[in-house]
Design a protein around this motif. Structure first.
Motif, PDB file in Angstrom:
ATOM      1  N   GLN A 227       5.331   1.034  -7.791  1.00 26.21           N
ATOM      2  CA  GLN A 227       3.982   0.854  -7.275  1.00 26.21           C
ATOM      3  C   GLN A 227       3.011   0.956  -8.447  1.00 26.21           C
ATOM      4  O   GLN A 227       3.179   1.796  -9.319  1.00 26.21           O
ATOM      5  CB  GLN A 227       3.676   1.944  -6.249  1.00 26.21           C
TER       6      GLN A 227
ATOM      7  N   ASP B 115       1.928  -2.336  -3.930  1.00 25.20           N
ATOM      8  CA  ASP B 115       3.187  -1.641  -3.665  1.00 25.20           C
ATOM      9  C   ASP B 115       4.388  -2.533  -3.969  1.00 25.20           C
ATOM     10  O   ASP B 115       4.240  -3.683  -4.392  1.00 25.20           O
ATOM     11  CB  ASP B 115       3.217  -1.058  -2.248  1.00 25.20           C
TER      12      ASP B 115
ATOM     13  N   THR C 292       8.141   5.088  -5.584  1.00 20.19           N
ATOM     14  CA  THR C 292       7.842   5.556  -4.236  1.00 20.19           C
ATOM     15  C   THR C 292       9.085   5.940  -3.447  1.00 20.19           C
ATOM     16  O   THR C 292       8.998   6.247  -2.272  1.00 20.19           O
ATOM     17  CB  THR C 292       7.033   4.502  -3.458  1.00 20.19           C
TER      18      THR C 292
ATOM     19  N   THR D 101      -4.159  -0.552  -5.010  1.00 18.65           N
ATOM     20  CA  THR D 101      -2.726  -0.296  -5.094  1.00 18.65           C
ATOM     21  C   THR D 101      -1.969  -1.594  -4.844  1.00 18.65           C
ATOM     22  O   THR D 101      -2.345  -2.364  -3.961  1.00 18.65           O
ATOM     23  CB  THR D 101      -2.303   0.744  -4.029  1.00 18.65           C
TER      24      THR D 101
END
Length: 162
Positions: free
Chosen positions: A78, A99, A66, A97
């Motif tokens: 991620q 992160d 990212t 998701t």
């Protein structure tokens, strides 16, 4: 394929053996040495060949960076968990998701909190951080991610709202 994983190498998959000091490991290595923000770095796909001509991917786990590697952020990682609706030709879409901070988004690809859910939540129980099951305190949430709402509980009963 075995070997010592390194960026720029020929192989995309490394299976390294274990010895007394190291656990066995499977590494998916994207050999691109000029990675960029939101670039996919690897994936594991699950599918089925359901007829004589085509196969379809129904689920996948995808990895991406990212931020650009070398920008001081080491290409923050991620993970995205994707599923398909099951209709002909439907590609899997991200449903969860995780992160680089460990924040989890369910139906949300950019979580801003430890757990962010875009949709309804159903729970069969509650246990507070001290182990008690009688909810006491203030439960805060945002309706449609805008207006802050609070419900104050005492011994498991809602006593006021704001």
């Amino acid at each position: 394929i075995t070997g010592n994983p390194s960026f720029g190498g020929d192989a995309d998959l490394f299976i390294t053996g274990a010895n007394s000091n190291t656990a066995a490991c499977i590494i998916l290595m994207n050999p691109d040495t000029s990675g960029s923000t939101n670039q996919e770095t690897g994936r594991i796909e699950f599918g089925i060949k359901d007829d004589a001509s085509s196969g379809y991917v129904s689920t996948r786990i995808l990895s991406r960076i990212t931020s650009t590697p070398g920008s001081g952020a080491a290409g923050r990682g991620q993970l995205e968990f994707q599923t398909s609706s099951g209709t002909t030709g439907a590609s899997p879409n991200t449903k969860m998701t995780i992160d680089y901070r460990g924040y989890v988004g369910i139906n949300d690809t950019t979580p801003a909190e430890r757990l962010q859910v875009n949709g309804n939540i159903r729970a069969s129980g509650y246990k507070s951080s001290d182990g008690s099951t009688g909810l006491t305190g203030t439960f805060s949430f945002r309706d449609n991610f805008s207006n802050l709402r609070n419900i104050v509980f005492k011994n498991g009963l809602a006593v006021s709202t704001t």
